[in-house]
Design a protein around this motif. Structure first.
Motif, PDB file in Angstrom:
ATOM      1  N   ALA A  15       2.678   4.345  -0.058  1.00 52.27           N
ATOM      2  CA  ALA A  15       1.804   5.586   0.281  1.00 52.27           C
ATOM      3  C   ALA A  15       2.703   5.260   2.093  1.00 52.27           C
ATOM      4  O   ALA A  15       2.950   6.428   2.423  1.00 52.27           O
ATOM      5  CB  ALA A  15       0.575   5.696   0.233  1.00 52.27           C
ATOM      6  N   GLU A  16       2.529   3.912   3.081  1.00 54.18           N
ATOM      7  CA  GLU A  16       3.476   3.507   3.655  1.00 54.18           C
ATOM      8  C   GLU A  16       4.634   3.743   3.723  1.00 54.18           C
ATOM      9  O   GLU A  16       4.721   4.756   4.632  1.00 54.18           O
ATOM     10  CB  GLU A  16       2.796   2.433   4.131  1.00 54.18           C
ATOM     11  CG  GLU A  16       3.008   2.149   6.051  1.00 54.18           C
ATOM     12  CD  GLU A  16       2.806   0.728   6.127  1.00 54.18           C
ATOM     13  OE1 GLU A  16       3.465  -0.068   6.921  1.00 54.18           O
ATOM     14  OE2 GLU A  16       1.757   0.547   5.752  1.00 54.18           O
ATOM     15  N   ARG A  17       5.272   3.423   2.789  1.00 51.53           N
ATOM     16  CA  ARG A  17       6.863   3.533   2.768  1.00 51.53           C
ATOM     17  C   ARG A  17       7.274   5.042   2.850  1.00 51.53           C
ATOM     18  O   ARG A  17       8.517   5.910   3.388  1.00 51.53           O
ATOM     19  CB  ARG A  17       7.301   2.435   1.982  1.00 51.53           C
ATOM     20  CG  ARG A  17       7.684   0.923   3.345  1.00 51.53           C
ATOM     21  CD  ARG A  17       7.415  -0.299   1.687  1.00 51.53           C
ATOM     22  NE  ARG A  17       9.320   0.029   1.694  1.00 51.53           N
ATOM     23  CZ  ARG A  17       9.756  -0.772   0.876  1.00 51.53           C
ATOM     24  NH1 ARG A  17       9.539  -2.097   0.902  1.00 51.53           N
ATOM     25  NH2 ARG A  17      11.321  -0.959   0.248  1.00 51.53           N
ATOM     26  N   ALA A  18       6.304   5.689   1.778  1.00 54.71           N
ATOM     27  CA  ALA A  18       6.949   6.944   1.355  1.00 54.71           C
ATOM     28  C   ALA A  18       6.514   7.698   2.280  1.00 54.71           C
ATOM     29  O   ALA A  18       7.481   8.865   2.890  1.00 54.71           O
ATOM     30  CB  ALA A  18       6.700   7.160  -0.191  1.00 54.71           C
ATOM     31  N   GLU A  19       6.030   8.045   3.058  1.00 56.13           N
ATOM     32  CA  GLU A  19       5.579   8.579   4.195  1.00 56.13           C
ATOM     33  C   GLU A  19       6.489   8.369   5.358  1.00 56.13           C
ATOM     34  O   GLU A  19       6.499   9.309   6.048  1.00 56.13           O
ATOM     35  CB  GLU A  19       4.171   8.540   4.397  1.00 56.13           C
ATOM     36  CG  GLU A  19       3.844   9.567   6.176  1.00 56.13           C
ATOM     37  CD  GLU A  19       2.514  10.031   6.044  1.00 56.13           C
ATOM     38  OE1 GLU A  19       1.716  10.641   6.471  1.00 56.13           O
ATOM     39  OE2 GLU A  19       1.138   8.676   5.112  1.00 56.13           O
ATOM     40  N   ALA A  20       6.874   7.522   5.124  1.00 57.35           N
ATOM     41  CA  ALA A  20       8.237   6.791   6.980  1.00 57.35           C
ATOM     42  C   ALA A  20       8.610   7.665   6.093  1.00 57.35           C
ATOM     43  O   ALA A  20      10.333   7.837   7.000  1.00 57.35           O
ATOM     44  CB  ALA A  20       7.752   5.601   6.781  1.00 57.35           C
ATOM     45  N   GLU A  21       9.449   7.413   5.223  1.00 59.54           N
ATOM     46  CA  GLU A  21      10.929   7.924   4.568  1.00 59.54           C
ATOM     47  C   GLU A  21      10.802   9.326   4.876  1.00 59.54           C
ATOM     48  O   GLU A  21      11.660   9.824   4.297  1.00 59.54           O
ATOM     49  CB  GLU A  21      11.371   7.307   3.462  1.00 59.54           C
ATOM     50  CG  GLU A  21      11.773   5.828   3.575  1.00 59.54           C
ATOM     51  CD  GLU A  21      12.296   4.578   3.272  1.00 59.54           C
ATOM     52  OE1 GLU A  21      13.094   5.142   2.278  1.00 59.54           O
ATOM     53  OE2 GLU A  21      12.010   3.430   2.874  1.00 59.54           O
ATOM     54  N   ALA A  66       9.291   3.736  -5.944  1.00 60.83           N
ATOM     55  CA  ALA A  66       7.939   3.012  -6.402  1.00 60.83           C
ATOM     56  C   ALA A  66       8.160   1.567  -7.550  1.00 60.83           C
ATOM     57  O   ALA A  66       7.384   0.911  -7.230  1.00 60.83           O
ATOM     58  CB  ALA A  66       6.902   3.714  -7.385  1.00 60.83           C
ATOM     59  N   ARG A  67       9.650   2.047  -7.644  1.00 60.13           N
ATOM     60  CA  ARG A  67      10.029   0.966  -8.767  1.00 60.13           C
ATOM     61  C   ARG A  67       9.671  -0.535  -7.353  1.00 60.13           C
ATOM     62  O   ARG A  67       9.639  -1.670  -8.298  1.00 60.13           O
ATOM     63  CB  ARG A  67      10.891   0.738  -9.588  1.00 60.13           C
ATOM     64  CG  ARG A  67      10.820   1.909 -10.770  1.00 60.13           C
ATOM     65  CD  ARG A  67      12.019   1.892 -11.410  1.00 60.13           C
ATOM     66  NE  ARG A  67      13.727   1.980 -11.068  1.00 60.13           N
ATOM     67  CZ  ARG A  67      13.467   3.241 -11.068  1.00 60.13           C
ATOM     68  NH1 ARG A  67      13.344   4.457 -11.204  1.00 60.13           N
ATOM     69  NH2 ARG A  67      14.285   3.955  -9.498  1.00 60.13           N
ATOM     70  N   GLU A  68      10.849  -0.646  -7.372  1.00 65.07           N
ATOM     71  CA  GLU A  68      10.734  -2.268  -6.344  1.00 65.07           C
ATOM     72  C   GLU A  68       9.235  -2.422  -5.286  1.00 65.07           C
ATOM     73  O   GLU A  68       9.108  -3.278  -5.311  1.00 65.07           O
ATOM     74  CB  GLU A  68      11.515  -1.203  -4.468  1.00 65.07           C
ATOM     75  CG  GLU A  68      11.679  -2.572  -3.549  1.00 65.07           C
ATOM     76  CD  GLU A  68      12.555  -1.327  -2.261  1.00 65.07           C
ATOM     77  OE1 GLU A  68      12.059  -1.733  -0.899  1.00 65.07           O
ATOM     78  OE2 GLU A  68      13.222  -0.569  -2.174  1.00 65.07           O
ATOM     79  N   ILE A  69       8.895  -1.158  -5.061  1.00 64.96           N
ATOM     80  CA  ILE A  69       7.151  -1.978  -3.722  1.00 64.96           C
ATOM     81  C   ILE A  69       6.124  -2.147  -5.609  1.00 64.96           C
ATOM     82  O   ILE A  69       5.836  -3.411  -4.785  1.00 64.96           O
ATOM     83  CB  ILE A  69       6.902  -0.772  -3.423  1.00 64.96           C
ATOM     84  CG1 ILE A  69       7.629  -0.677  -2.858  1.00 64.96           C
ATOM     85  CG2 ILE A  69       5.099  -1.423  -3.647  1.00 64.96           C
ATOM     86  CD1 ILE A  69       6.852   0.591  -1.560  1.00 64.96           C
ATOM     87  N   GLY A  70       6.523  -1.631  -6.669  1.00 65.56           N
ATOM     88  CA  GLY A  70       5.556  -2.135  -7.946  1.00 65.56           C
ATOM     89  C   GLY A  70       5.897  -3.607  -7.862  1.00 65.56           C
ATOM     90  O   GLY A  70       5.078  -5.037  -8.027  1.00 65.56           O
ATOM     91  N   LEU A  71       7.767  -4.034  -8.293  1.00 67.04           N
ATOM     92  CA  LEU A  71       8.047  -5.428  -8.221  1.00 67.04           C
ATOM     93  C   LEU A  71       7.351  -6.514  -6.839  1.00 67.04           C
ATOM     94  O   LEU A  71       7.204  -7.419  -7.373  1.00 67.04           O
ATOM     95  CB  LEU A  71       9.698  -5.348  -8.112  1.00 67.04           C
ATOM     96  CG  LEU A  71       9.941  -4.861  -9.769  1.00 67.04           C
ATOM     97  CD1 LEU A  71      12.324  -4.533  -9.214  1.00 67.04           C
ATOM     98  CD2 LEU A  71      10.103  -5.832 -10.908  1.00 67.04           C
ATOM     99  N   VAL A 105      -6.603   8.953  -1.649  1.00 63.55           N
ATOM    100  CA  VAL A 105      -5.579   9.768  -1.666  1.00 63.55           C
ATOM    101  C   VAL A 105      -5.579   9.299  -0.020  1.00 63.55           C
ATOM    102  O   VAL A 105      -5.990   9.059   1.076  1.00 63.55           O
ATOM    103  CB  VAL A 105      -6.515  11.355  -0.746  1.00 63.55           C
ATOM    104  CG1 VAL A 105      -5.470  12.419  -0.009  1.00 63.55           C
ATOM    105  CG2 VAL A 105      -7.199  11.769  -2.291  1.00 63.55           C
ATOM    106  N   TYR A 106      -3.793   9.435  -0.152  1.00 61.21           N
ATOM    107  CA  TYR A 106      -3.101   8.851   1.078  1.00 61.21           C
ATOM    108  C   TYR A 106      -2.678   9.479   2.139  1.00 61.21           C
ATOM    109  O   TYR A 106      -2.506   9.390   3.253  1.00 61.21           O
ATOM    110  CB  TYR A 106      -2.246   7.760   0.781  1.00 61.21           C
ATOM    111  CG  TYR A 106      -2.748   6.522   0.253  1.00 61.21           C
ATOM    112  CD1 TYR A 106      -2.617   5.636   0.896  1.00 61.21           C
ATOM    113  CD2 TYR A 106      -2.581   6.518  -0.778  1.00 61.21           C
ATOM    114  CE1 TYR A 106      -3.649   4.230   0.209  1.00 61.21           C
ATOM    115  CE2 TYR A 106      -3.232   5.233  -1.871  1.00 61.21           C
ATOM    116  CZ  TYR A 106      -3.530   4.394  -1.174  1.00 61.21           C
ATOM    117  OH  TYR A 106      -3.777   3.240  -1.352  1.00 61.21           O
ATOM    118  N   VAL A 107      -2.643  10.956   0.984  1.00 60.66           N
ATOM    119  CA  VAL A 107      -1.299  12.262   2.209  1.00 60.66           C
ATOM    120  C   VAL A 107      -2.198  13.351   1.735  1.00 60.66           C
ATOM    121  O   VAL A 107      -2.096  13.487   0.646  1.00 60.66           O
ATOM    122  CB  VAL A 107      -0.269  11.918   1.758  1.00 60.66           C
ATOM    123  CG1 VAL A 107       0.601  13.359   2.712  1.00 60.66           C
ATOM    124  CG2 VAL A 107       0.407  10.865   2.724  1.00 60.66           C
TER     125      VAL A 107
END
Length: 107
Positions: A15-21, A66-71, A105-107
């Motif tokens: 959520a943090e990285r997706a919202e930033a980008e 999501a795959r990257e963060i999941g790993l 809920v993040y956003v």
């Protein structure tokens, strides 16, 4: 990879990285499912993510993130994308209602 996988930590990092980008295109970001509720603590941790997007162009980039963060967190993050216009038509759909009712809920 983390020793103790925690789907909630992975979802928060996503959520943090997706919202930033991609914050300008994300209308809603909800992590949900048994792992987020704490029901699923076996070897394979998984969290589901509902993304309601104003523009679905970055969908593949968000799935890759999501795959990257999941790993990084030892957690499978399953991404479900819903375009904002379809979300407006389906707010009472069982899947959408369940995500918001039981999710973080993040956003």
């Amino acid at each position: 990879m983390s020793d103790g996988s925690n789907p909630t930590d992975a979802a928060a990092a996503f959520a943090e990285r997706a919202e930033a980008e991609y914050g300008e295109t994300i209308r809603h970001l909800v992590a949900f499912g048994s792992a987020v509720r704490g029901d699923d603590r076996d070897v394979h941790s998984e969290a589901e993510l509902l993304l309601v997007l104003e523009d679905t162009e970055p969908e593949r980039d968000l799935e890759a993130l999501a795959r990257e963060i999941g790993l990084e967190h030892g957690t499978v993050l399953s991404v479900h994308v819903l375009p904002a216009d379809r979300y407006e038509e389906q707010t009472d759909h069982e899947f959408v209602e369940r995500a918001f009712a039981e999710g973080e809920v993040y956003v």
